[in-house]
Design a protein around this motif. Structure first.
Motif, mmCIF file in Angstrom:
data_model
loop_
_atom_site.group_PDB
_atom_site.id
_atom_site.type_symbol
_atom_site.label_atom_id
_atom_site.label_comp_id
_atom_site.label_asym_id
_atom_site.label_seq_id
_atom_site.Cartn_x
_atom_site.Cartn_y
_atom_site.Cartn_z
ATOM 1 N N GLY A 1 -24.433 33.802 54.166
ATOM 2 C CA GLY A 1 -23.944 33.659 52.797
ATOM 3 C C GLY A 1 -23.492 34.993 52.223
ATOM 4 O O GLY A 1 -22.445 35.088 51.569
ATOM 5 N N ILE A 2 -24.264 36.033 52.474
ATOM 6 C CA ILE A 2 -23.880 37.379 52.018
ATOM 7 C C ILE A 2 -22.595 37.820 52.722
ATOM 8 O O ILE A 2 -21.693 38.384 52.089
ATOM 9 N N PHE A 3 -22.488 37.533 54.017
ATOM 10 C CA PHE A 3 -21.259 37.856 54.747
ATOM 11 C C PHE A 3 -20.056 37.182 54.082
ATOM 12 O O PHE A 3 -19.014 37.804 53.859
ATOM 13 N N SER B 1 -21.480 30.873 55.619
ATOM 14 C CA SER B 1 -20.607 31.961 55.166
ATOM 15 C C SER B 1 -19.517 31.431 54.243
ATOM 16 O O SER B 1 -19.174 32.084 53.255
ATOM 17 N N PHE B 2 -18.995 30.250 54.531
ATOM 18 C CA PHE B 2 -17.991 29.671 53.636
ATOM 19 C C PHE B 2 -18.585 29.438 52.245
ATOM 20 O O PHE B 2 -17.975 29.786 51.230
ATOM 21 N N MET B 3 -19.772 28.889 52.185
ATOM 22 C CA MET B 3 -20.394 28.603 50.882
ATOM 23 C C MET B 3 -20.783 29.889 50.164
ATOM 24 O O MET B 3 -20.775 29.937 48.932
ATOM 25 N N GLY B 4 -21.095 30.946 50.894
ATOM 26 C CA GLY B 4 -21.321 32.247 50.258
ATOM 27 C C GLY B 4 -20.055 32.726 49.570
ATOM 28 O O GLY B 4 -20.088 33.247 48.453
ATOM 29 N N GLY B 5 -18.914 32.515 50.232
ATOM 30 C CA GLY B 5 -17.634 32.857 49.633
ATOM 31 C C GLY B 5 -17.319 32.007 48.416
ATOM 32 O O GLY B 5 -16.772 32.495 47.423
ATOM 33 N N PRO C 1 -18.863 23.788 39.020
ATOM 34 C CA PRO C 1 -18.663 24.107 40.441
ATOM 35 C C PRO C 1 -19.868 24.804 41.083
ATOM 36 O O PRO C 1 -20.156 24.580 42.258
ATOM 37 N N LEU C 2 -20.580 25.613 40.315
ATOM 38 C CA LEU C 2 -21.756 26.291 40.864
ATOM 39 C C LEU C 2 -22.878 25.288 41.144
ATOM 40 O O LEU C 2 -23.565 25.395 42.164
ATOM 41 N N CYS D 1 -19.519 30.628 46.339
ATOM 42 C CA CYS D 1 -20.358 31.122 45.228
ATOM 43 C C CYS D 1 -19.810 32.432 44.683
ATOM 44 O O CYS D 1 -19.790 32.641 43.462
ATOM 45 N N CYS D 2 -19.353 33.303 45.569
ATOM 46 C CA CYS D 2 -18.752 34.567 45.133
ATOM 47 C C CYS D 2 -17.533 34.301 44.263
ATOM 48 O O CYS D 2 -17.351 34.933 43.215
ATOM 49 N N SER D 3 -16.696 33.355 44.680
ATOM 50 C CA SER D 3 -15.475 33.080 43.914
ATOM 51 C C SER D 3 -15.794 32.516 42.536
ATOM 52 O O SER D 3 -15.077 32.778 41.576
ATOM 53 N N ILE D 4 -16.859 31.768 42.423
ATOM 54 C CA ILE D 4 -17.249 31.188 41.131
ATOM 55 C C ILE D 4 -17.864 32.252 40.221
ATOM 56 O O ILE D 4 -17.570 32.313 39.030
ATOM 57 N N LEU D 5 -18.697 33.095 40.797
ATOM 58 C CA LEU D 5 -19.467 34.051 39.997
ATOM 59 C C LEU D 5 -18.771 35.390 39.745
ATOM 60 O O LEU D 5 -18.985 35.999 38.701
ATOM 61 N N VAL D 6 -17.942 35.849 40.688
ATOM 62 C CA VAL D 6 -17.486 37.237 40.640
ATOM 63 C C VAL D 6 -15.967 37.401 40.584
ATOM 64 O O VAL D 6 -15.469 38.244 39.842
#
Length: 159
Positions: A135-137, A73-77, A107-108, A79-84
């Motif tokens: 990851g989605i969470f 879940s941390f890594m999903g966050g 970073p991605l 990736c979200c911070s990098i992409l969105v």
């Protein structure tokens, strides 16, 4: 206990525990890079990261049952911070228009490699459901926090 840790365990624990503690103790650089995330987000995120980084080493009995969900879940966050998640100028890290410039893709790549390393030590790594769901969470949590932080920033500026 520590003599049973592999080089990968030491790498992951060292990376995530130190990074997590920096988010708790000195998050200023990250606050500048992601100003749309609220101030209260960083200590929570840091403790989440440090705890997950420690628990995926299986340092405690059955700690993997908690450690892997925390880290996915941390890594999903991440990736979200990098992409969105956007900065104050409305640019994402990967856009090439952030403070990282054209290196915003690095970073991605690093995050993807770390996700693969975590997945490879997970004894259930043949099952992709858990990493994807957690990851989605993490990504959704990041988006919610970004929205809350953006609303706070608008209120402070009187928008």
């Amino acid at each position: 206990m520590l003599e049973n840790l592999s080089a990968v365990d030491i790498f992951l624990a060292g990376t995530f525990v130190s990074s997590g503690l920096s988010k708790v103790l000195a998050p200023q650089g990250l606050k500048e890079m992601w100003p749309r995330l609220p101030s209260w987000f960083w200590p929570i995120c840091g403790m989440w990261e440090a705890t997950g980084g420690l628990l995926i080493t299986n340092i405690l009995p059955d700690s993997l049952k908690i450690g892997f969900p925390l880290m996915y879940s941390f890594m999903g966050g991440v990736c979200c911070s990098i992409l969105v998640i956007k900065n104050n100028e409305g640019n994402t890290i990967i856009s090439g228009k952030s403070s990282l410039g054209g290196m915003g893709f690095v970073p991605l790549i690093f995050a993807s490699a770390v996700i693969y390393i975590i997945w490879s030590i997970d004894e259930h790594h043949s099952n992709l459901v858990m990493p994807v769901v957690y990851g989605i969470f993490g990504a959704v949590w990041g988006l919610i926090c970004s929205h809350l932080g953006y609303d706070d920033a608008k209120k402070q500026k009187g928008m």
